[in-house]
Scaffold this motif. Structure first.
Motif, PDB file in Angstrom:
ATOM      1  N   HIS A   1       2.782   0.387   4.604  1.00 26.90           N
ATOM      2  CA  HIS A   1       1.359   0.676   4.472  1.00 26.90           C
ATOM      3  C   HIS A   1       1.044   2.159   4.293  1.00 26.90           C
ATOM      4  O   HIS A   1       0.128   2.510   3.554  1.00 26.90           O
ATOM      5  N   ASP A   2       1.781   3.027   4.957  1.00 28.74           N
ATOM      6  CA  ASP A   2       1.448   4.448   4.980  1.00 28.74           C
ATOM      7  C   ASP A   2       2.383   5.258   4.108  1.00 28.74           C
ATOM      8  O   ASP A   2       3.496   4.839   3.780  1.00 28.74           O
ATOM      9  N   CYS A   3       1.920   6.441   3.749  1.00 30.35           N
ATOM     10  CA  CYS A   3       2.725   7.372   2.968  1.00 30.35           C
ATOM     11  C   CYS A   3       2.345   8.785   3.393  1.00 30.35           C
ATOM     12  O   CYS A   3       1.159   9.105   3.522  1.00 30.35           O
TER      13      CYS A   3
ATOM     14  N   PRO B   1      -4.395   9.614   2.071  1.00 34.04           N
ATOM     15  CA  PRO B   1      -5.529   8.824   2.578  1.00 34.04           C
ATOM     16  C   PRO B   1      -5.640   7.460   1.907  1.00 34.04           C
ATOM     17  O   PRO B   1      -5.147   7.245   0.794  1.00 34.04           O
ATOM     18  N   ASP B   2      -6.298   6.533   2.613  1.00 30.99           N
ATOM     19  CA  ASP B   2      -6.597   5.217   2.048  1.00 30.99           C
ATOM     20  C   ASP B   2      -7.885   5.328   1.234  1.00 30.99           C
ATOM     21  O   ASP B   2      -8.961   4.953   1.697  1.00 30.99           O
ATOM     22  N   ASN B   3      -7.749   5.826   0.015  1.00 32.21           N
ATOM     23  CA  ASN B   3      -8.930   6.029  -0.823  1.00 32.21           C
ATOM     24  C   ASN B   3      -9.402   4.764  -1.524  1.00 32.21           C
ATOM     25  O   ASN B   3     -10.416   4.789  -2.219  1.00 32.21           O
ATOM     26  N   GLN B   4      -8.665   3.690  -1.352  1.00 40.04           N
ATOM     27  CA  GLN B   4      -9.048   2.425  -1.962  1.00 40.04           C
ATOM     28  C   GLN B   4      -8.569   1.291  -1.072  1.00 40.04           C
ATOM     29  O   GLN B   4      -7.625   1.470  -0.290  1.00 40.04           O
ATOM     30  N   PRO B   5      -9.214   0.145  -1.133  1.00 37.80           N
ATOM     31  CA  PRO B   5      -8.749  -0.989  -0.332  1.00 37.80           C
ATOM     32  C   PRO B   5      -7.500  -1.602  -0.961  1.00 37.80           C
ATOM     33  O   PRO B   5      -7.342  -1.611  -2.186  1.00 37.80           O
ATOM     34  N   PHE B   6      -6.605  -2.093  -0.116  1.00 35.46           N
ATOM     35  CA  PHE B   6      -5.387  -2.731  -0.597  1.00 35.46           C
ATOM     36  C   PHE B   6      -5.361  -4.169  -0.115  1.00 35.46           C
ATOM     37  O   PHE B   6      -5.397  -4.434   1.081  1.00 35.46           O
TER      38      PHE B   6
ATOM     39  N   PRO C   1       0.804  -1.224   0.000  1.00 40.26           N
ATOM     40  CA  PRO C   1       0.000   0.000   0.000  1.00 40.26           C
ATOM     41  C   PRO C   1       0.839   1.276   0.000  1.00 40.26           C
ATOM     42  O   PRO C   1       0.534   2.229  -0.715  1.00 40.26           O
TER      43      PRO C   1
ATOM     44  N   GLN D   1       2.279   1.743  -3.460  1.00 39.88           N
ATOM     45  CA  GLN D   1       1.224   2.068  -4.422  1.00 39.88           C
ATOM     46  C   GLN D   1       0.814   3.533  -4.289  1.00 39.88           C
ATOM     47  O   GLN D   1       0.527   4.204  -5.289  1.00 39.88           O
ATOM     48  N   LYS D   2       0.792   4.050  -3.073  1.00 38.83           N
ATOM     49  CA  LYS D   2       0.514   5.470  -2.870  1.00 38.83           C
ATOM     50  C   LYS D   2       1.646   6.326  -3.454  1.00 38.83           C
ATOM     51  O   LYS D   2       1.394   7.373  -4.064  1.00 38.83           O
TER      52      LYS D   2
END
Length: 383
Positions: free
Chosen positions: A290-292, A323-328, A146, A149-150
């Protein structure tokens, strides 16, 4: 709509990575969700057969997870026509031989990386797959994290402007094994068994750099064996003959400079076990698993150097989370689904054995750089 069976010969799944990420969190998770959906609405249901040298171990694993098929006879498994795909997560030293054996038996192949311990062997399996017309893939799991991907979304959106540099930090303290058990297998620290952090990790950094920040053009690398002796799984002392840390700088396409520290001998004081910090003219970003977080140009603070006063600016507070705008989904599972679609309906797929060979190419260049204490070019790879 119909459901098609896909027979998969899974080798090397008694190890930590093969069992957790590939068997449990990928293939069994795909089965639990009802298979992989294809573009025409039909589905593909993986039907694995687990293969391992230790019959008792492979039987217990199959029974524990409700897998009906297992065997300790690889030749027999490869001879079964109804199983189309061979997957390997075993040792790197065995991989080229196993891949060749599977392909000569008419199987498509998908495997962990590194795909070989040297470039000659890696290119041999690439050429063989091309010659036999077989579909093939190499695990590139970190591209599906995630956090990265961000980071890819930021780059594709133009957030960075002109990208300047990338700094990566990977690693943690792996206990020596004397007074506390090591978190990694002892073969990782034996060069004669295919160990070493350069071979293990620079294959990852090749595809991360190539796909997110720019194609690798040259490398300068210094390796080290900081801990010269360790204790194995039976408590026996052994000499560590492989590198346990690597400090590398890369020149990327477009003038981007990347630095990557990889270490099993460092104690973590950062947000995650791996972080990537990218700086551009219009903004910067830092990604973990996971975070960015981001800091655009207009929101960049203006620190002033003054060693005589305690710093009052909270630098962490000046960054904003993407933000987590989509599920990963699990990254290994996501790539398995992508490869299955490629195999069953010829969907686009770029993470082939050739991409795995590029990783081995960078490993060889890094080892050459360390040995000769110089920059080494990384030319375009062709077969």
């Amino acid at each position: 709509m119909s459901t098609r069976r896909l027979g998969i010969i899974m080798h090397g799944v008694t190890g930590r990575m093969g069992m957790n990420q590939h068997l449990i969190r990928s293939i069994l998770a795909i089965r639990a969700q009802g298979g992989v959906a294809l573009s025409d609405g039909s589905r593909v249901m993986p039907d694995p057969i687990l293969v391992g040298r230790n019959e008792e171990k492979i039987r217990r694993l199959a029974e524990q997870h409700g897998v009906e098929r297992w065997t300790s006879d690889l030749d027999r498994a490869l001879g079964e026509r109804k199983d189309e795909l061979f997957f390997d997560a075993g040792t790197t030293q065995m991989r080229p031989t196993l891949l060749e054996k599977a392909m000569r038996a008419g199987k498509h192949v998908y495997c962990e990386k590194p795909i070989a311990t040297n470039l000659e062997q890696a290119l041999h399996v690439v050429r063989l797959a091309k010659e036999l017309g077989l579909k093939n893939g190499t695990v590139q799991d970190k591209l599906f994290l995630p956090g990265l991907q961000k980071m890819r979304m930021l780059k594709d959106s133009g957030f960075f402007g002109r990208l300047l540099s990338v700094r990566g930090e990977f690693g943690y303290w792996v206990f020596e094994g004397d007074w506390q058990a090591a978190q990694r297998p002892s073969w990782n620290y034996r060069a004669e068994e295919g160990g070493g952090i350069i071979l293990d990790m620079l294959c990852h950094w090749r595809y991360v750099l190539d796909n997110l920040f720019g194609a690798v053009r040259s490398v300068s690398c210094l390796g080290a064996t900081h801990i010269p002796e360790r204790w194995d799984e039976q408590g026996r002392r052994y000499d560590a003959t492989a590198d346990d840390a690597a400090y590398a700088t890369f020149q990327l396409e477009g003038g981007v400079i990347a630095q990557m520290n990889s270490s099993w001998t460092t104690r973590v004081h950062r947000d995650d076990l791996v972080t990537f910090h990218a700086d551009g003219t219009l903004g910067s970003a830092v990604a973990g698993l996971h975070d960015c977080v981001i800091q655009p140009r207009a929101a960049t603070p203006r620190p002033v150097w003054n060693p005589d006063q305690r710093q009052t600016l909270d630098f962490y507070d000046t960054w904003a989370a993407v933000p987590d705008n989509q599920p990963f989904d699990n990254g290994f599972k996501a790539q398995w689904e992508m490869f299955i679609r490629h195999l069953c309906e010829d969907a686009p797929y770029r993470y082939t054995l050739m991409e795995g060979a590029k990783g081995v190419q960078l490993v060889e260049a890094a080892l050459e750089s360390w040995k000769e204490r110089r920059w080494v070019d990384v030319p375009a790879l062709e077969v």
